[in-house]
Design a protein around this motif. Structure first.
Motif, PDB file in Angstrom:
ATOM      1  N   MET A   1       0.835  -1.190   0.000  1.00 28.66           N
ATOM      2  CA  MET A   1       0.000   0.000   0.000  1.00 28.66           C
ATOM      3  C   MET A   1       0.875   1.247   0.000  1.00 28.66           C
ATOM      4  O   MET A   1       1.813   1.340   0.779  1.00 28.66           O
ATOM      5  N   SER A   2       0.557   2.196  -0.877  1.00 25.63           N
ATOM      6  CA  SER A   2       1.342   3.422  -0.952  1.00 25.63           C
ATOM      7  C   SER A   2       1.121   4.272   0.286  1.00 25.63           C
ATOM      8  O   SER A   2       0.128   4.113   1.013  1.00 25.63           O
ATOM      9  N   ALA A   3       2.047   5.196   0.512  1.00 25.56           N
ATOM     10  CA  ALA A   3       1.933   6.075   1.671  1.00 25.56           C
ATOM     11  C   ALA A   3       0.675   6.930   1.578  1.00 25.56           C
ATOM     12  O   ALA A   3      -0.007   7.177   2.595  1.00 25.56           O
ATOM     13  N   ALA A   4       0.344   7.375   0.355  1.00 27.11           N
ATOM     14  CA  ALA A   4      -0.849   8.208   0.176  1.00 27.11           C
ATOM     15  C   ALA A   4      -2.119   7.431   0.499  1.00 27.11           C
ATOM     16  O   ALA A   4      -3.028   7.941   1.166  1.00 27.11           O
ATOM     17  N   ARG A   5      -2.183   6.172   0.039  1.00 31.04           N
ATOM     18  CA  ARG A   5      -3.382   5.369   0.314  1.00 31.04           C
ATOM     19  C   ARG A   5      -3.460   4.998   1.787  1.00 31.04           C
ATOM     20  O   ARG A   5      -4.549   4.945   2.370  1.00 31.04           O
ATOM     21  N   GLU A   6      -2.318   4.746   2.402  1.00 32.17           N
ATOM     22  CA  GLU A   6      -2.310   4.443   3.831  1.00 32.17           C
ATOM     23  C   GLU A   6      -2.821   5.631   4.640  1.00 32.17           C
ATOM     24  O   GLU A   6      -3.590   5.460   5.593  1.00 32.17           O
ATOM     25  N   MET A   7      -2.425   6.836   4.230  1.00 31.98           N
ATOM     26  CA  MET A   7      -2.910   8.040   4.910  1.00 31.98           C
ATOM     27  C   MET A   7      -4.412   8.205   4.696  1.00 31.98           C
ATOM     28  O   MET A   7      -5.152   8.568   5.621  1.00 31.98           O
ATOM     29  N   LEU A   8      -4.870   7.908   3.477  1.00 29.29           N
ATOM     30  CA  LEU A   8      -6.295   7.976   3.172  1.00 29.29           C
ATOM     31  C   LEU A   8      -7.073   7.010   4.056  1.00 29.29           C
ATOM     32  O   LEU A   8      -8.133   7.352   4.598  1.00 29.29           O
ATOM     33  N   CYS A   9      -6.559   5.801   4.212  1.00 26.28           N
ATOM     34  CA  CYS A   9      -7.234   4.797   5.035  1.00 26.28           C
ATOM     35  C   CYS A   9      -7.252   5.198   6.507  1.00 26.28           C
ATOM     36  O   CYS A   9      -8.253   4.983   7.201  1.00 26.28           O
ATOM     37  N   ASP A  10      -6.171   5.783   6.989  1.00 33.63           N
ATOM     38  CA  ASP A  10      -6.137   6.263   8.372  1.00 33.63           C
ATOM     39  C   ASP A  10      -7.201   7.342   8.585  1.00 33.63           C
ATOM     40  O   ASP A  10      -7.895   7.358   9.613  1.00 33.63           O
ATOM     41  N   THR A  11      -7.319   8.229   7.609  1.00 33.84           N
ATOM     42  CA  THR A  11      -8.344   9.278   7.687  1.00 33.84           C
ATOM     43  C   THR A  11      -9.735   8.665   7.681  1.00 33.84           C
ATOM     44  O   THR A  11     -10.613   9.070   8.452  1.00 33.84           O
ATOM     45  N   ALA A  12      -9.941   7.663   6.792  1.00 37.84           N
ATOM     46  CA  ALA A  12     -11.246   7.016   6.706  1.00 37.84           C
ATOM     47  C   ALA A  12     -11.625   6.358   8.028  1.00 37.84           C
ATOM     48  O   ALA A  12     -12.770   6.469   8.480  1.00 37.84           O
ATOM     49  N   ARG A  13     -10.692   5.696   8.659  1.00 35.82           N
ATOM     50  CA  ARG A  13     -10.984   5.037   9.935  1.00 35.82           C
ATOM     51  C   ARG A  13     -11.428   6.055  10.980  1.00 35.82           C
ATOM     52  O   ARG A  13     -12.382   5.804  11.731  1.00 35.82           O
ATOM     53  N   ALA A  14     -10.736   7.176  11.047  1.00 38.09           N
ATOM     54  CA  ALA A  14     -11.083   8.207  12.029  1.00 38.09           C
ATOM     55  C   ALA A  14     -12.451   8.809  11.736  1.00 38.09           C
ATOM     56  O   ALA A  14     -13.277   8.995  12.637  1.00 38.09           O
ATOM     57  N   VAL A  15     -12.695   9.112  10.466  1.00 38.11           N
ATOM     58  CA  VAL A  15     -13.969   9.726  10.079  1.00 38.11           C
ATOM     59  C   VAL A  15     -15.126   8.754  10.274  1.00 38.11           C
ATOM     60  O   VAL A  15     -16.193   9.125  10.788  1.00 38.11           O
ATOM     61  N   PHE A  16     -14.923   7.488   9.893  1.00 34.22           N
ATOM     62  CA  PHE A  16     -15.992   6.502  10.032  1.00 34.22           C
ATOM     63  C   PHE A  16     -16.278   6.200  11.503  1.00 34.22           C
ATOM     64  O   PHE A  16     -17.418   5.911  11.865  1.00 34.22           O
ATOM     65  N   ALA A  17     -15.268   6.260  12.340  1.00 31.78           N
ATOM     66  CA  ALA A  17     -15.491   6.067  13.777  1.00 31.78           C
ATOM     67  C   ALA A  17     -16.404   7.155  14.312  1.00 31.78           C
ATOM     68  O   ALA A  17     -17.296   6.897  15.139  1.00 31.78           O
ATOM     69  N   GLN A  18     -16.208   8.370  13.834  1.00 35.09           N
ATOM     70  CA  GLN A  18     -17.080   9.479  14.230  1.00 35.09           C
ATOM     71  C   GLN A  18     -18.477   9.293  13.642  1.00 35.09           C
ATOM     72  O   GLN A  18     -19.488   9.524  14.316  1.00 35.09           O
ATOM     73  N   ALA A  19     -18.529   8.839  12.381  1.00 35.65           N
ATOM     74  CA  ALA A  19     -19.810   8.655  11.711  1.00 35.65           C
ATOM     75  C   ALA A  19     -20.635   7.541  12.344  1.00 35.65           C
ATOM     76  O   ALA A  19     -21.865   7.571  12.280  1.00 35.65           O
ATOM     77  N   ALA A  20     -19.969   6.574  12.953  1.00 35.75           N
ATOM     78  CA  ALA A  20     -20.690   5.486  13.611  1.00 35.75           C
ATOM     79  C   ALA A  20     -21.590   6.005  14.717  1.00 35.75           C
ATOM     80  O   ALA A  20     -22.627   5.410  15.029  1.00 35.75           O
ATOM     81  N   ALA A  21     -21.207   7.135  15.296  1.00 30.79           N
ATOM     82  CA  ALA A  21     -22.003   7.737  16.368  1.00 30.79           C
ATOM     83  C   ALA A  21     -22.903   8.866  15.871  1.00 30.79           C
ATOM     84  O   ALA A  21     -23.964   9.101  16.435  1.00 30.79           O
ATOM     85  N   GLU A  22     -22.469   9.550  14.785  1.00 34.02           N
ATOM     86  CA  GLU A  22     -23.172  10.763  14.360  1.00 34.02           C
ATOM     87  C   GLU A  22     -23.921  10.638  13.039  1.00 34.02           C
ATOM     88  O   GLU A  22     -24.656  11.552  12.654  1.00 34.02           O
ATOM     89  N   GLY A  23     -23.725   9.557  12.301  1.00 33.47           N
ATOM     90  CA  GLY A  23     -24.380   9.431  11.013  1.00 33.47           C
ATOM     91  C   GLY A  23     -23.470   9.837   9.859  1.00 33.47           C
ATOM     92  O   GLY A  23     -22.277  10.047  10.030  1.00 33.47           O
TER      93      GLY A  23
END
Length: 233
Positions: free
Chosen positions: A1-23
Motif C-alpha cells: 500500500m502506498s503512503a498516500a493510500r495508507e494516509m487515506l485509510c487512516d483518515t477514513a478510519r477516524a472519520v468513520f469512527a465518528q460517523a458510527a455515532a453521528e451518522g
C-alpha cells in the motif's frame, strides 16, 4: 500500500469512527464524495483502488451508512458492494480468530481444536478469494478509467464470488462464536447481517452467474484465454 493510500485509510478510519455515532454527516464533510472526482474538477483525483480501500473500511465500521452511494456513481454500485463485502468478511474472520484464541473449552483455547482450525481455514480461503476478486476488479476499473461496461466481466466475476462466499463465511463465523455472535453487545452481527443483505444487492447469485456465463460463451474458449491473459499482463 502506498503512503498516500495508507494516509487515506487512516483518515477514513477516524472519520468513520465518528460517523458510527453521528451518522453520514462527518463522511460528507470530510469530502469522501469527491474521492473519485478529478483534481481539475475540484476533487481528490483518487482511483478505484483508493475507493475500494475506503469502502472495505466502511464495510467494517459503518456498514449501515450509505458510504458507497456517496463515493461512487450508480453504475459502479455493484463494484462498491464487492468492496464493502470484502471488508465485512475480513472483519468476520478477524473476530472469529480472536474469539477462538481467547475462549476456553475443556481447559484449552477453542482454536487448539482441529475441527475449529479446519473450519477457520475454509473461512479464510473464502475471505482471501473475495479480497483477490475485489483487487482484480479495482485493477481493471483503473485500467479502463472507471468505465463500468469495460469492466463488466470482472464486476460479474467478483460479485458472484463474493455472493457465494457469504453463506460459508457467515455460517462458520457464527458456528465458532456460538450464541455470543448474535448478541447486541458483540460486533459480529454488525457485519454478518449486512453481508446477507449485500448478497442480494444489485443482483443475486443467479443474475451474476448468467451475466458472467453469457460473456464467457460470447468469447469462446480461445477468446476467453486471450482476454484473461491480456488483462493479466
Amino acid at each position: 500500500m502506498s503512503a498516500a493510500r495508507e494516509m487515506l485509510c487512516d483518515t477514513a478510519r477516524a472519520v468513520f469512527a465518528q460517523a458510527a455515532a453521528e451518522g453520514i454527516a462527518p463522511v460528507e464533510e470530510a469530502g469522501f464524495g469527491l474521492l473519485l472526482v478529478p483534481e481539475e474538477q475540484g476533487g481528490f483525483g483518487g482511483d478505484w483502488g483508493d475507493a475500494s480501500a475506503v469502502l472495505q473500511i466502511a464495510g467494517v465500521i459503518v456498514p449501515e451508512l450509505p458510504v458507497a452511494e456517496l463515493v461512487a456513481g450508480q453504475e459502479l454500485q455493484p463494484a462498491a458492494t464487492v468492496s464493502l463485502m470484502a471488508g465485512a468478511m475480513g472483519q468476520a474472520l478477524a473476530l472469529s480468530i480472536e474469539h477462538v484464541n481467547t475462549r476456553q473449552q475443556f481447559g484449552r483455547p477453542l482454536g487448539k481444536f482441529q475441527g475449529v482450525q479446519q473450519s477457520l481455514a475454509v473461512m479464510a480461503c473464502e475471505v482471501r478469494a473475495v479480497e483477490a476478486a475485489a483487487a482484480a476488479l479495482a485493477a481493471r476499473l483503473d485500467a479502463v478509467s472507471l468505465d463500468p461496461a469495460a469492466a463488466d466481466f470482472e464486476t460479474a466475476a467478483a460479485k458472484l464470488r463474493a455472493n457465494r462466499a457469504v453463506g460459508v463465511v457467515t455460517a462458520i463465523a457464527h458456528q465458532v462464536h456460538g450464541a455470543i455472535g448474535f448478541t447486541e453487545e458483540y460486533d459480529l452481527h454488525r457485519v454478518t447481517v449486512p453481508l446477507m443483505r449485500w448478497r442480494g444487492a444489485h443482483g443475486n447469485d443467479a443474475f451474476w452467474a448468467a451475466r458472467l456465463g453469457r460473456q464467457v460463451v460470447s468469447l469462446g474458449g480461445r477468446g476467453l484465454w486471450e482476454t484473461m491473459t491480456a488483462r493479466g499482463a
